[in-house]
Design a protein around this motif. Structure first.
Motif, PDB file in Angstrom:
ATOM      1  N   ILE A 255       3.155   9.618   2.098  1.00 46.68           N
ATOM      2  CA  ILE A 255       3.389   8.799   3.264  1.00 46.68           C
ATOM      3  C   ILE A 255       4.368   7.479   2.585  1.00 46.68           C
ATOM      4  CG2 ILE A 255       1.637   9.189   4.943  1.00 46.68           C
ATOM      5  CD1 ILE A 255       0.545   6.453   3.773  1.00 46.68           C
TER       6      ILE A 255
ATOM      7  N   HIS B  32      -2.709  -3.457  19.660  1.00 42.94           N
ATOM      8  CA  HIS B  32      -1.228  -3.503  20.283  1.00 42.94           C
ATOM      9  C   HIS B  32      -0.916  -3.904  21.405  1.00 42.94           C
ATOM     10  CE1 HIS B  32      -2.551   0.833  20.589  1.00 42.94           C
ATOM     11  NE2 HIS B  32      -2.829   0.044  21.836  1.00 42.94           N
TER      12      HIS B  32
ATOM     13  N   GLU C 144     -10.271  -0.402   0.826  1.00 43.20           N
ATOM     14  CA  GLU C 144      -9.221   0.507   0.065  1.00 43.20           C
ATOM     15  C   GLU C 144      -8.657  -0.692  -0.750  1.00 43.20           C
ATOM     16  OE1 GLU C 144      -6.848   3.647   1.891  1.00 43.20           O
ATOM     17  OE2 GLU C 144      -8.145   3.201   3.401  1.00 43.20           O
TER      18      GLU C 144
ATOM     19  N   ARG D 250      -8.187  -2.223   6.513  1.00 43.74           N
ATOM     20  CA  ARG D 250      -9.224  -1.721   5.411  1.00 43.74           C
ATOM     21  C   ARG D 250      -8.899  -2.139   4.038  1.00 43.74           C
ATOM     22  NH1 ARG D 250      -8.226   3.256   8.101  1.00 43.74           N
ATOM     23  NH2 ARG D 250      -6.908   3.900   6.735  1.00 43.74           N
TER      24      ARG D 250
ATOM     25  N   TYR E 280       0.671  -1.187   0.100  1.00 43.59           N
ATOM     26  CA  TYR E 280      -0.008  -0.060   0.082  1.00 43.59           C
ATOM     27  C   TYR E 280       0.819   1.191   0.235  1.00 43.59           C
ATOM     28  CZ  TYR E 280      -3.481   3.254   1.292  1.00 43.59           C
ATOM     29  OH  TYR E 280      -4.191   4.375   1.259  1.00 43.59           O
TER      30      TYR E 280
ATOM     31  N   GLU F  44      -8.648  -2.542  17.197  1.00 48.23           N
ATOM     32  CA  GLU F  44      -8.504  -2.303  18.519  1.00 48.23           C
ATOM     33  C   GLU F  44      -9.895  -1.970  19.120  1.00 48.23           C
ATOM     34  OE1 GLU F  44      -5.387   0.727  19.225  1.00 48.23           O
ATOM     35  OE2 GLU F  44      -4.268   0.362  17.261  1.00 48.23           O
TER      36      GLU F  44
ATOM     37  N   LEU G 151       3.483   2.251   2.737  1.00 49.23           N
ATOM     38  CA  LEU G 151       3.103   1.974   4.027  1.00 49.23           C
ATOM     39  C   LEU G 151       3.545   0.722   4.593  1.00 49.23           C
ATOM     40  CD1 LEU G 151       2.249   3.405   6.773  1.00 49.23           C
ATOM     41  CD2 LEU G 151      -0.157   2.654   5.750  1.00 49.23           C
TER      42      LEU G 151
ATOM     43  N   SER H  35       3.436  -2.180  16.465  1.00 50.33           N
ATOM     44  CA  SER H  35       3.399  -0.809  17.121  1.00 50.33           C
ATOM     45  C   SER H  35       2.667   0.102  16.475  1.00 50.33           C
ATOM     46  CB  SER H  35       4.919  -0.487  17.113  1.00 50.33           C
ATOM     47  OG  SER H  35       5.146  -0.322  15.649  1.00 50.33           O
ATOM     48  N   SER H  36       2.314   1.431  17.265  1.00 53.18           N
ATOM     49  CA  SER H  36       1.477   2.428  16.608  1.00 53.18           C
ATOM     50  C   SER H  36       2.164   2.995  15.258  1.00 53.18           C
ATOM     51  CB  SER H  36       1.440   3.590  17.575  1.00 53.18           C
ATOM     52  OG  SER H  36       0.228   3.503  18.458  1.00 53.18           O
ATOM     53  N   GLY H  37       0.951   2.964  14.504  1.00 55.75           N
ATOM     54  CA  GLY H  37       1.322   3.668  13.296  1.00 55.75           C
ATOM     55  C   GLY H  37       2.207   3.012  12.154  1.00 55.75           C
ATOM     56  N   CYS H  38       2.142   1.587  12.321  1.00 56.17           N
ATOM     57  CA  CYS H  38       3.041   0.730  11.427  1.00 56.17           C
ATOM     58  C   CYS H  38       2.047   0.278  10.303  1.00 56.17           C
ATOM     59  CB  CYS H  38       3.466  -0.490  12.073  1.00 56.17           C
ATOM     60  SG  CYS H  38       2.368  -1.770  12.502  1.00 56.17           S
ATOM     61  N   GLY H  39       0.782   0.837  10.250  1.00 54.33           N
ATOM     62  CA  GLY H  39       0.086   0.559   9.034  1.00 54.33           C
ATOM     63  C   GLY H  39      -1.084  -0.587   9.598  1.00 54.33           C
ATOM     64  N   LYS H  40      -1.290  -0.896  10.613  1.00 55.23           N
ATOM     65  CA  LYS H  40      -2.402  -2.025  10.773  1.00 55.23           C
ATOM     66  C   LYS H  40      -3.846  -1.645  10.423  1.00 55.23           C
ATOM     67  CE  LYS H  40      -1.603  -1.868  15.272  1.00 55.23           C
ATOM     68  NZ  LYS H  40      -0.756  -0.720  15.438  1.00 55.23           N
ATOM     69  N   SER H  41      -4.344  -0.548  10.691  1.00 59.57           N
ATOM     70  CA  SER H  41      -5.572  -0.178  10.388  1.00 59.57           C
ATOM     71  C   SER H  41      -5.465  -0.262   8.663  1.00 59.57           C
ATOM     72  CB  SER H  41      -5.876   1.217  11.102  1.00 59.57           C
ATOM     73  OG  SER H  41      -5.935   1.092  12.141  1.00 59.57           O
ATOM     74  N   THR H  42      -4.540   0.310   8.167  1.00 59.35           N
ATOM     75  CA  THR H  42      -4.600   0.495   6.753  1.00 59.35           C
ATOM     76  C   THR H  42      -4.724  -1.116   6.155  1.00 59.35           C
ATOM     77  OG1 THR H  42      -3.382   2.659   6.972  1.00 59.35           O
ATOM     78  CG2 THR H  42      -3.644   1.560   4.783  1.00 59.35           C
TER      79      THR H  42
ATOM     80  N   HIS I 261       0.814   5.661  -0.656  1.00 58.60           N
ATOM     81  CA  HIS I 261       0.172   6.973  -0.718  1.00 58.60           C
ATOM     82  C   HIS I 261       0.854   7.788  -0.961  1.00 58.60           C
ATOM     83  CE1 HIS I 261      -2.986  10.003   0.377  1.00 58.60           C
ATOM     84  NE2 HIS I 261      -3.792   9.157  -0.127  1.00 58.60           N
TER      85      HIS I 261
HETATM   86  N1  LIG Z   1      -4.707   7.037   2.684  1.00 57.99           N
HETATM   87  C1  LIG Z   1      -4.033   7.504   3.557  1.00 57.99           C
HETATM   88  N2  LIG Z   1      -3.540   8.763   3.330  1.00 57.99           N
HETATM   89  C2  LIG Z   1      -2.527   9.698   4.232  1.00 57.99           C
HETATM   90  N3  LIG Z   1      -2.202   9.052   4.984  1.00 57.99           N
HETATM   91  C3  LIG Z   1      -2.416   7.810   5.363  1.00 57.99           C
HETATM   92  C4  LIG Z   1      -3.336   7.048   4.731  1.00 57.99           C
HETATM   93  N4  LIG Z   1      -3.251   5.835   5.047  1.00 57.99           N
HETATM   94  C5  LIG Z   1      -2.349   5.798   6.097  1.00 57.99           C
HETATM   95  N5  LIG Z   1      -1.968   6.831   6.298  1.00 57.99           N
HETATM   96  C6  LIG Z   1      -0.996   7.149   7.305  1.00 57.99           C
HETATM   97  O1  LIG Z   1      -0.174   6.069   7.675  1.00 57.99           O
HETATM   98  C7  LIG Z   1       0.202   5.985   9.084  1.00 57.99           C
HETATM   99  C8  LIG Z   1      -0.278   4.586   9.599  1.00 57.99           C
HETATM  100  O2  LIG Z   1      -1.572   4.335   9.443  1.00 57.99           O
HETATM  101  P1  LIG Z   1      -2.471   3.363  10.046  1.00 57.99           P
HETATM  102  O3  LIG Z   1      -3.458   3.923  10.626  1.00 57.99           O
HETATM  103  O4  LIG Z   1      -2.901   2.342   9.226  1.00 57.99           O
HETATM  104  O5  LIG Z   1      -1.601   2.709  11.132  1.00 57.99           O
HETATM  105  P2  LIG Z   1      -1.652   1.767  12.579  1.00 57.99           P
HETATM  106  O6  LIG Z   1      -0.725   0.942  12.797  1.00 57.99           O
HETATM  107  O7  LIG Z   1      -3.263   1.376  12.507  1.00 57.99           O
HETATM  108  O8  LIG Z   1      -1.610   2.948  13.657  1.00 57.99           O
HETATM  109  P3  LIG Z   1      -2.408   2.953  15.100  1.00 57.99           P
HETATM  110  O9  LIG Z   1      -1.786   1.857  15.931  1.00 57.99           O
HETATM  111  O10 LIG Z   1      -2.006   4.557  15.632  1.00 57.99           O
HETATM  112  O11 LIG Z   1      -4.054   2.922  15.064  1.00 57.99           O
HETATM  113  C9  LIG Z   1      -0.639   7.077   9.805  1.00 57.99           C
HETATM  114  O12 LIG Z   1       0.349   7.946  10.117  1.00 57.99           O
HETATM  115  C10 LIG Z   1      -1.570   7.432   8.583  1.00 57.99           C
HETATM  116  O13 LIG Z   1      -1.802   8.914   8.711  1.00 57.99           O
END
Ligand SMILES: Nc1ncnc2c1ncn2[C@@H]1O[C@H](COP(=O)(O)OP(=O)(O)OP(=O)(O)O)[C@@H](O)[C@H]1O
Ligand SMILES: [Mg+2]
Lengths: 247, 267
Positions: free
Chosen positions: B33, B210, B71, B65, B28, B177, B36, B55-62, B30
């Motif tokens: 960024i 996490h 997505e 999705r 993925y 989460e 990811l 860990s936080s911000g490593c892209g799990k939520s993306t 974008h």
């Molecule tokens: N479509 C997008 N446009 C801009 N930034 C994006 C997009 N998708 C993801 N990001 C960025 O990528 C990073 C990781 O996103 P994501 O929410 O997937 O991580 P995460 O592991 O779920 O984090 P958390 O533990 O904080 O929930 C974030 O900083 C987010 O802003």
């Protein structure tokens, strides 16, 4: 207990000031005596028993309703579009902010010229005054929608129509109702001057007519009626807002 | 409460536990960024609970999705029940960190929200009412059907959100989460409840978290995501019998193993 009485104390104080002011003015210009509370209340009771005042009130309220409906029909779609489309928002924001700051009454001569005398220019002015708070609050509501609601709708493969009718519109209703409340306040203020030109009925017309008849007690009575109705309208809009939120 | 198996379920059971979800070579990217995550391949089998830890911000939520069809990946493919996934599958459901209930709907209407949408499988009114009632009962909210979200506590609201997912009878539940906004006691209750209901509903779960303890207590398998760009670094199968609180040594050993891997992954 005291809390309930305080608003009445405020109204009573205003009435006393009114009596004192009218009395003082009456000493200078005798005709001002008819401005004072006593004759005003007499005139009000007289008017309430007659049919004329009620017809003026009904007509004014009908104009408020028409103006508000036009403003809603224009303001909600434009607000949704502004909230959903950054392109549309960037294109129109300066225009809207510009148009919003023009007192609706400044359009009066042009409105009468284009739309002719009668109800049409009044509707135009009221709608023009009311559309901005509705549009801006609708757009703010769209911007504040929970993104998870939209994600939920997408996860259900919702059609555009379903997303709009089942998520976006109910999700922004509280904001729209806030806009409606502000709009009613503005409409009610614009209504009276708007009815002073080109129409032959309504509360604004009634004020001018009373002046021409030198019926100053009637004029004061009309002012009381306008204030009271405005208060009721605002109260109604507020309780609608509260009921929607189920708080 | 045991729900009877649908005919389709029986046919699928006859096959050898096929994957509900299968992803190959997902990446993925974008603008802004960069990349990811990349090279992510994973499978979730029927009725399996898989935790995605990172860990936080490593892209799990993306990643979640993308897997849910919300997505599009830059490369790679996702298939759901053997079919390529282009849009969210009607037999998948989502639970978020926030309950995100619709405040203008009563609890029962929130739980049933969207079941009547045009692209959802057709079902009779009675059947839908039954599904809604069963889901509400399963999460312990029976009797609160007429309550509005503003009248529910945080824990109750998250139960309602879980019920909303169950009412769709999901083959796979995506949970991002879901309990991290709850207090420790409520969270523990909800973890037990989740395992209980998905077993009864015969659903698989992909749980993003996490919280290492949550992953160990809930999951059958744990995937560790890390690095930059993110990728799946390691995998554990959790075969500790439930309730897992009764096996502290095994839990501790797994915990240490995960902690060790995390330290490497973050390097
Ligand atoms: N479509 C997008 N446009 C801009 N930034 C994006 C997009 N998708 C993801 N990001 C960025 O990528 C990073 C990781 O996103 P994501 O929410 O997937 O991580 P995460 O592991 O779920 O984090 P958390 O533990 O904080 O929930 C974030 O900083 C987010 O802003
Ligand atoms: Mg996340």
């Amino acid at each position: 207990m005291v809390g309930i009485l305080l608003p009445f104390a405020g109204l009573l104080a205003a009435a006393l000031l009114w009596a004192a002011g009218a009395g003082w003015l009456g000493a200078v210009t005798p005709v001002a005596a008819s401005f004072s509370p006593g004759p005003t209340v007499d005139a009000l009771l007289q008017l309430l028993q007659g049919r004329d005042l009620w017809e003026h009130v009904a007509l004014s309220l009908q104009r408020v309703a028409v103006g508000l409906v036009i403003a809603l029909l224009l303001g909600i779609p434009l607000g949704v579009l502004t909230g959903l489309s950054p392109l549309f928002s960037r294109t129109t924001t300066p225009l809207f902010q510009f148009a919003r700051m023009i007192s609706p009454l400044s359009w009066m001569p042009i409105a009468v010229m284009v739309l002719g005398v009668g109800d049409a220019p009044v509707y135009f002015l009221l709608a023009f005054a009311a559309v901005w708070p509705i549009l801006l609050n609708t757009a703010a509501g769209v911007a504040q929608l929970d993104p998870n609601w939209l994600l939920l709708a997408r996860s259900l493969s919702a059609t555009r129509r379903e997303t709009l009718l089942r998520v976006i519109l109910p999700g922004i209703t509280a904001h729209i109702l806030t806009g409606v409340r502000l709009a009613i306040g503005i409409i009610w203020i614009v209504l009276v001057p708007a009815e002073m030109l080109g129409v032959s009925a309504g509360l604004g017309y009634f004020i001018l007519d009373s002046r021409d008849r030198l019926a100053y007690s009637d004029l004061m009575a009309a002012i009381l009626v306008i204030g009271f109705l405005g208060y009721l309208l605002d109260h109604a809009a507020r309780s609608l807002h509260r009921r929607w939120l189920h708080a | 409460m045991n729900r009877p198996l649908a005919e389709a379920d029986v046919i699928r059971c006859a096959e050898q536990t096929p994957a509900v979800l299968e992803a190959r070579g997902l990446s993925y990217a974008h603008a802004g960024i960069g990349t990811l995550f990349e090279g992510v391949s994973l499978a979730v089998r029927r009725r399996e609970i898989v935790a995605l830890l990172g860990s936080s911000g490593c892209g799990k939520s993306t990643l979640l999705r993308v897997l849910a069809g919300l997505e599009q990946p830059a490369t790679g493919s996702v298939s759901f029940l053997g079919e390529p996934l282009a849009s969210p599958h009607p037999r998948s459901a989502l639970v978020f960190q926030q309950p995100s209930l619709l405040p203008w709907l009563k609890l029962a209407d929130n739980v049933g929200f969207g079941l009547d949408f045009a692209h959802q499988p057709r079902a009779g009114r009675e059947a839908l009412q039954g599904r809604i009632a069963a889901a509400i009962e399963a999460v312990g909210l029976k009797g609160r059907e007429a309550a509005y979200p503003a009248q529910l506590s945080g824990g109750m609201a998250q139960r309602a959100a879980l019920a909303r997912a169950l009412a769709r009878e999901p083959e796979l539940l995506f949970a991002d989460e879901p309990f991290s906004a709850l207090d420790a006691i409520t969270r523990a209750e909800m973890q037990d409840l989740l395992v209980d209901v998905v077993h009864r509903w015969h659903s698989a779960v992909l749980l993003v978290t996490h919280d290492i303890d949550e992953a160990i207590l809930v999951a059958d398998r744990i995937l560790l995501m890390g690095g930059r760009p993110g990728h799946l670094a390691q995998e554990w199968t959790v075969d500790i019998p439930r309730p897992r609180e009764d096996h502290p040594e095994a839990v501790t050993a797994l915990r240490l193993s995960i902690l060790g891997a995390l330290r490497h992954a973050s390097l």
